[in-house]
Design an enzyme around this catalytic site. Structure first.
Site, PDB file in Angstrom:
ATOM      1  CB  SER A 196      -8.680  -2.048   4.492  1.00 16.77           C
ATOM      2  OG  SER A 196      -8.947  -3.292   3.922  1.00 16.77           O
ATOM      3  NE  ARG A 252      -4.084  -1.887   0.450  1.00 17.08           N
ATOM      4  CZ  ARG A 252      -4.155  -3.169   0.141  1.00 17.08           C
ATOM      5  NH1 ARG A 252      -3.159  -3.771  -0.472  1.00 17.08           N
ATOM      6  NH2 ARG A 252      -5.248  -3.863   0.413  1.00 17.08           N
ATOM      7  CD  GLU A 293      -5.794   0.816   2.472  1.00 19.32           C
ATOM      8  OE1 GLU A 293      -5.372   0.606   1.352  1.00 19.32           O
ATOM      9  OE2 GLU A 293      -7.010   0.893   2.743  1.00 19.32           O
TER      10      GLU A 293
HETATM   11  N1  EPU Z   1     -10.624 -11.616  10.512  1.00 20.23           N
HETATM   12  C1  EPU Z   1     -11.177 -11.676  11.758  1.00 20.23           C
HETATM   13  N2  EPU Z   1     -12.491 -11.309  11.901  1.00 20.23           N
HETATM   14  C2  EPU Z   1     -13.240 -10.914  10.842  1.00 20.23           C
HETATM   15  C3  EPU Z   1     -12.676 -10.859   9.561  1.00 20.23           C
HETATM   16  C4  EPU Z   1     -11.350 -11.227   9.414  1.00 20.23           C
HETATM   17  O1  EPU Z   1     -10.517 -12.053  12.737  1.00 20.23           O
HETATM   18  O2  EPU Z   1     -14.410 -10.609  11.039  1.00 20.23           O
HETATM   19  C5  EPU Z   1      -9.220 -12.043  10.351  1.00 20.23           C
HETATM   20  C6  EPU Z   1      -9.164 -13.483   9.876  1.00 20.23           C
HETATM   21  O3  EPU Z   1      -8.112 -14.122  10.551  1.00 20.23           O
HETATM   22  C7  EPU Z   1      -8.844 -13.363   8.410  1.00 20.23           C
HETATM   23  C8  EPU Z   1      -7.971 -12.140   8.438  1.00 20.23           C
HETATM   24  O4  EPU Z   1      -8.565 -11.273   9.386  1.00 20.23           O
HETATM   25  O5  EPU Z   1      -8.145 -14.475   7.948  1.00 20.23           O
HETATM   26  C9  EPU Z   1      -7.812 -11.457   7.102  1.00 20.23           C
HETATM   27  O6  EPU Z   1      -9.085 -11.045   6.604  1.00 20.23           O
HETATM   28  P1  EPU Z   1      -9.319 -10.843   5.041  1.00 20.23           P
HETATM   29  O7  EPU Z   1      -8.912 -12.047   4.312  1.00 20.23           O
HETATM   30  O8  EPU Z   1     -10.704 -10.334   4.856  1.00 20.23           O
HETATM   31  O9  EPU Z   1      -8.261  -9.753   4.608  1.00 20.23           O
HETATM   32  P2  EPU Z   1      -7.677  -8.439   5.307  1.00 20.23           P
HETATM   33  O10 EPU Z   1      -6.251  -8.717   5.667  1.00 20.23           O
HETATM   34  O11 EPU Z   1      -8.568  -7.983   6.397  1.00 20.23           O
HETATM   35  C10 EPU Z   1      -6.672  -7.415   3.128  1.00 20.23           C
HETATM   36  C11 EPU Z   1      -6.728  -6.121   2.407  1.00 20.23           C
HETATM   37  C12 EPU Z   1      -8.029  -6.019   1.617  1.00 20.23           C
HETATM   38  C13 EPU Z   1      -8.068  -7.159   0.623  1.00 20.23           C
HETATM   39  C14 EPU Z   1      -7.987  -8.491   1.407  1.00 20.23           C
HETATM   40  C15 EPU Z   1      -7.874  -9.695   0.503  1.00 20.23           C
HETATM   41  C16 EPU Z   1      -5.411  -4.540   3.701  1.00 20.23           C
HETATM   42  C17 EPU Z   1      -5.422  -3.358   4.630  1.00 20.23           C
HETATM   43  N3  EPU Z   1      -6.605  -5.010   3.342  1.00 20.23           N
HETATM   44  O12 EPU Z   1      -7.719  -7.399   4.102  1.00 20.23           O
HETATM   45  O13 EPU Z   1      -8.003  -4.800   0.892  1.00 20.23           O
HETATM   46  O14 EPU Z   1      -9.281  -7.138  -0.135  1.00 20.23           O
HETATM   47  O15 EPU Z   1      -6.780  -8.494   2.222  1.00 20.23           O
HETATM   48  O16 EPU Z   1      -6.619  -9.722  -0.104  1.00 20.23           O
HETATM   49  O17 EPU Z   1      -4.333  -5.008   3.334  1.00 20.23           O
HETATM   50  C18 EPU Z   1      -8.618  -2.501   0.953  1.00 20.23           C
HETATM   51  O18 EPU Z   1      -7.412  -2.248   0.896  1.00 20.23           O
HETATM   52  O19 EPU Z   1      -9.478  -1.599   1.015  1.00 20.23           O
HETATM   53  C19 EPU Z   1      -9.052  -3.890   0.993  1.00 20.23           C
HETATM   54  C20 EPU Z   1     -10.320  -4.238   1.123  1.00 20.23           C
END
Ligand code: EPU
Length: 343
Positions: free
Chosen positions: A243, A171, A339
């Protein structure tokens, strides 16, 4: 600068509600849409030396306006998709900064060109996506960028950045960082693959993996859209900026301490010194899911996303973000960084 010509459209006291995906009802003193590089150069020369604040926006999908904007907001309407070259393995395509990112993804998937499909459905426009280094489902946009075409704000001169010069990281890019505000992106040159190159490691995408023949770019795009629709709010229905925080990268020692205190801490190893921890998990552990503050709330399906649930003000969102940050700091001694860009 004339109020309207074929290169430029200017509006005074313009509502930004349609230009930020949080849907905040703030106003720009002046809103300037330009339709060509010539238009941009003209706008910059007219604004230069006035000492007024200037902000360039894309789709407004990663911004938090903290109030009205007392200056000029610029927006690109440079829209074209030019196929530059094609050989047996690759195509090179040059795209105007004002093209909606997902329109480009849709066109690439329709043609079965691989590279942008994991980034399907991310809101925003081409120019901003190259600044933000958007990423999702195991792919970051820098992996398909060849060049970024810009105009220097202080001189109006063009400069082309090769991908290595853009200093891309999670990012992050030189345009957000060392050269922030100094260059405006006018076009991005991408290199996509005409043969299958797939990234299917992310949880639900793995189900596409074992199959032979390899899934088409369109099939992967469809799966990505289905995942996003199940987890993320549609900006048209519920305002958000995706995010809100970055996933924090911590030292291994910090992670080990956390893992000793809590079971099953989700994490991704970055290198031998550092580990990335999902901010969503940290926020979830602090009990924030679904909680609201004024008109702002923590999205109940993905707590990394703050939403405008009911006529939120900028202050509602900022206060909620601060409370979340404080509670994660107190419980885990980990500092969350936004972010989204505060304006
Ligand atoms: N999780 C929880 N509770 C929840 C949801 C998620 O504990 O209710 C934990 C779980 O362990 C899950 C982990 O968070 O495995 C990761 O969640 P997710 O796969 O939804 O991804 P993220 O790390 O929260 C990032 C990006 C997203 C992108 C997704 C998929 C960032 C800041 N965000 O989210 O990007 O779509 O991975 O690759 O890196 C954005 O930048 O706006 C965005 C949506």
């Amino acid at each position: 600068m004339r109020n309207s010509n074929h290169h430029i459209t200017i509006r005074q006291h313009h509502s930004l509600r349609e230009h930020n995906t949080f849907g905040l009802d703030v106003v720009a003193r002046q809103f300037i849409d330009y339709h060509s590089v010539e238009g941009l150069v003209e706008v910059l020369s007219a604004l230069r030396g006035r000492g007024e604040p200037m902000l360039h926006i894309g789709g407004g999908s990663n911004l938090l306006f903290t109030g009205d904007f007392e200056g000029s907001v610029l927006h690109s309407n440079i829209k074209f998709v030019d196929y530059v070259s094609r050989d047996s393995r690759e195509i090179v395509v040059r795209v105007g900064a004002g093209v909606v990112w997902d329109d480009f993804c849709a066109e690439m998937a329709r043609n079965n060109y691989y590279g942008s499909e994991n980034l399907s459905h991310i809101p925003g426009e081409v120019g901003a996506s190259a600044i933000q280094n958007i990423g999702a489902y195991g792919v970051e946009i820098n992996s398909i960028i060849q060049q970024v075409e810009t105009i220097e704000v202080s001189t109006g001169k063009p400069r082309v950045f090769g991908v290595a010069e853009c200093e891309y990281a999670y990012r992050d890019s030189i345009f957000k960082n060392r050269l922030q505000g100094q260059y405006i992106v006018t076009a991005v040159v991408y290199r996509l693959s005409t043969v299958p190159v797939v990234h299917l490691d992310y949880g639900p995408l793995q189900q596409l993996r074992p199959c032979e023949p390899v899934p088409t770019a369109q099939e992967i795009r469809n799966a990505v859209i289905a995942i996003r629709q199940s987890k993320l709010p549609e900006p048209a229905e519920l305002g958000s900026a995706g995010s809100f925080f970055k996933n924090p990268v911590v030292q291994v020692a910090v992670f080990r301490q956390l893992a000793a205190d809590c079971d099953d801490v989700p994490h991704y190893v970055i290198n031998e010194d550092t580990v990335k921890i999902p901010a969503a998990w940290l926020i979830d552990q602090c009990g924030w899911k679904g909680k609201s503050h004024g008109g702002a709330a923590v999205y109940d399906k993905q707590p990394l996303i703050l939403v405008n649930r009911d006529h939120a003000t900028p202050a509602d969102i900022m206060e909620l973000a601060m409370l979340i940050k404080q509670s994660v700091q107190e419980k885990f001694n980990i500092t969350l960084e936004p972010e989204v860009n505060y304006i």
